[in-house]
Design an enzyme around this catalytic site. Structure first.
Site, PDB file in Angstrom:
ATOM      1  N   ASP A  24      -1.305  -5.249   2.037  1.00  0.00           N
ATOM      2  CA  ASP A  24       0.008  -5.921   2.054  1.00  0.00           C
ATOM      3  C   ASP A  24       0.866  -5.734   0.796  1.00  0.00           C
ATOM      4  O   ASP A  24       1.543  -6.683   0.348  1.00  0.00           O
ATOM      5  CB  ASP A  24      -0.183  -7.428   2.320  1.00  0.00           C
ATOM      6  CG  ASP A  24      -0.865  -7.704   3.651  1.00  0.00           C
ATOM      7  OD1 ASP A  24      -1.149  -6.743   4.393  1.00  0.00           O
ATOM      8  OD2 ASP A  24      -1.138  -8.885   3.954  1.00  0.00           O
ATOM      9  N   LYS A 129      -0.786  -6.153  10.793  1.00  0.00           N
ATOM     10  CA  LYS A 129      -1.674  -7.268  11.149  1.00  0.00           C
ATOM     11  C   LYS A 129      -0.877  -8.573  11.213  1.00  0.00           C
ATOM     12  O   LYS A 129      -0.119  -8.889  10.295  1.00  0.00           O
ATOM     13  CB  LYS A 129      -2.831  -7.371  10.136  1.00  0.00           C
ATOM     14  CG  LYS A 129      -2.407  -7.614   8.701  1.00  0.00           C
ATOM     15  CD  LYS A 129      -3.640  -7.662   7.804  1.00  0.00           C
ATOM     16  CE  LYS A 129      -3.308  -8.002   6.369  1.00  0.00           C
ATOM     17  NZ  LYS A 129      -2.647  -9.276   6.149  1.00  0.00           N
ATOM     18  N   CYS A 162      -4.715 -12.894   1.735  1.00  0.00           N
ATOM     19  CA  CYS A 162      -5.019 -11.783   2.662  1.00  0.00           C
ATOM     20  C   CYS A 162      -6.140 -10.871   2.174  1.00  0.00           C
ATOM     21  O   CYS A 162      -6.876 -10.314   2.998  1.00  0.00           O
ATOM     22  CB  CYS A 162      -3.758 -10.998   2.947  1.00  0.00           C
ATOM     23  SG  CYS A 162      -2.595 -11.949   3.965  1.00  0.00           S
TER      24      CYS A 162
HETATM   25  N1  TIU Z   1      -0.702 -10.956   2.252  1.00  0.00           N
HETATM   26  C1  TIU Z   1      -0.909 -12.259   1.983  1.00  0.00           C
HETATM   27  O1  TIU Z   1      -1.699 -12.595   1.118  1.00  0.00           O
HETATM   28  N2  TIU Z   1      -0.131 -13.186   2.683  1.00  0.00           N
HETATM   29  C2  TIU Z   1       0.268 -14.393   2.168  1.00  0.00           C
HETATM   30  O2  TIU Z   1       0.961 -15.164   2.827  1.00  0.00           O
HETATM   31  N3  TIU Z   1      -0.140 -14.689   0.893  1.00  0.00           N
HETATM   32  C3  TIU Z   1       0.228 -15.766   0.148  1.00  0.00           C
HETATM   33  O3  TIU Z   1      -0.339 -15.910  -0.938  1.00  0.00           O
HETATM   34  N4  TIU Z   1       1.163 -16.583   0.574  1.00  0.00           N
END
Ligand code: TIU
Length: 224
Positions: A24, A129, A162
């Site tokens: 991500d 995802k 994530c």
């Molecule tokens: N990619 C991921 O970690 N999504 C989140 O929403 N992370 C947060 O720390 N908010």
């Protein structure tokens, strides 16, 4: 086999059966006006790891390892976004709302793209995802099995959300997991440290962690 000096012990892996997973590293989490900011976070903290992730990606490419990029994203009609996930935000902007980089966390929008320095190249996998974990509703497990992958090296954001969820999913599916310490970050530094510590506790209950320097040294030592 490559043997990396790691916590809580040496991490050994066969590079032909390993993949680098970059979680991500998309504009939504790293730039103002995206999902991370909508949740009330200061996104500047995460930008500090970009050079380390670039360097890790270059190493994987140089050594011919499979590279997998994930994006947290939802379909334009939000049919894969549970109401519980859409509820609440610090700024009033929710998933699917129009923001400065297009609709927040929606597949294909400018904000949903992986940042330019880490953009995928031909042959690398791109996994969209809808959840925190990379296995949920993605079909990734079958793809990895078809490729004979046994070990996963993790980087990306955020460490305790994530990245950790994906590592835990991978651990339950039998993958050997290594998290690269300087190539992951959280909006909350204490949570990053806690995650690194809890992953390796109890003899590596979820996996291993190592520095990028240790990974590079181990790969170069083998003359890959
Ligand atoms: N990619 C991921 O970690 N999504 C989140 O929403 N992370 C947060 O720390 N908010």
């Amino acid at each position: 086999m490559i043997a990396v000096v790691a916590r809580p012990a040496v991490f050994s892996f066969d590079p032909a059966r390993a993949a680098l997973v970059i979680i991500d590293m998309q504009r939504d989490f790293l730039e103002p006006g995206g999902f991370g900011a909508a949740l009330g976070n200061d996104v500047s903290l995460l930008r500090a790891i970009i050079p380390a992730v670039e360097s890790l990606l270059a190493l994987a490419r140089e050594k011919g390892m499979l590279v997998i990029h994930t994006r947290e994203s939802h379909l334009p009609d939000l049919s894969d976004c549970p109401a519980a996930k859409r509820e609440g935000s610090a700024t009033g902007l929710r998933i699917g709302d129009p923001g400065p980089m297009g609709r927040i966390l929606v597949r294909g929008e400018p904000g949903n793209q992986i940042i330019a320095p880490l953009a995928p190249i031909s042959g690398e996998w791109e996994i969209d995802k809808p959840g925190k974990g990379m296995f949920y509703a993605t079909g990734l497990q079958d793809k990895l099995a078809a490729q004979g992958i046994e070990s996963l090296i993790f980087a990306g954001v955020t460490t305790e959300v994530c990245v950790q969820t994906s590592m835990r999913e991978a651990n339950d599916r039998g993958y050997r997991c290594l998290l690269i310490e300087e190539a992951t970050e959280s909006y909350f530094p204490a949570y990053k440290q806690a995650t690194l510590d809890m992953v390796v506790a109890q003899g590596g209950i979820v996996g291993y962690t190592a520095s990028l320097t240790a990974l590079r040294a181990a790969m170069n030592e083998e003359g890959l």
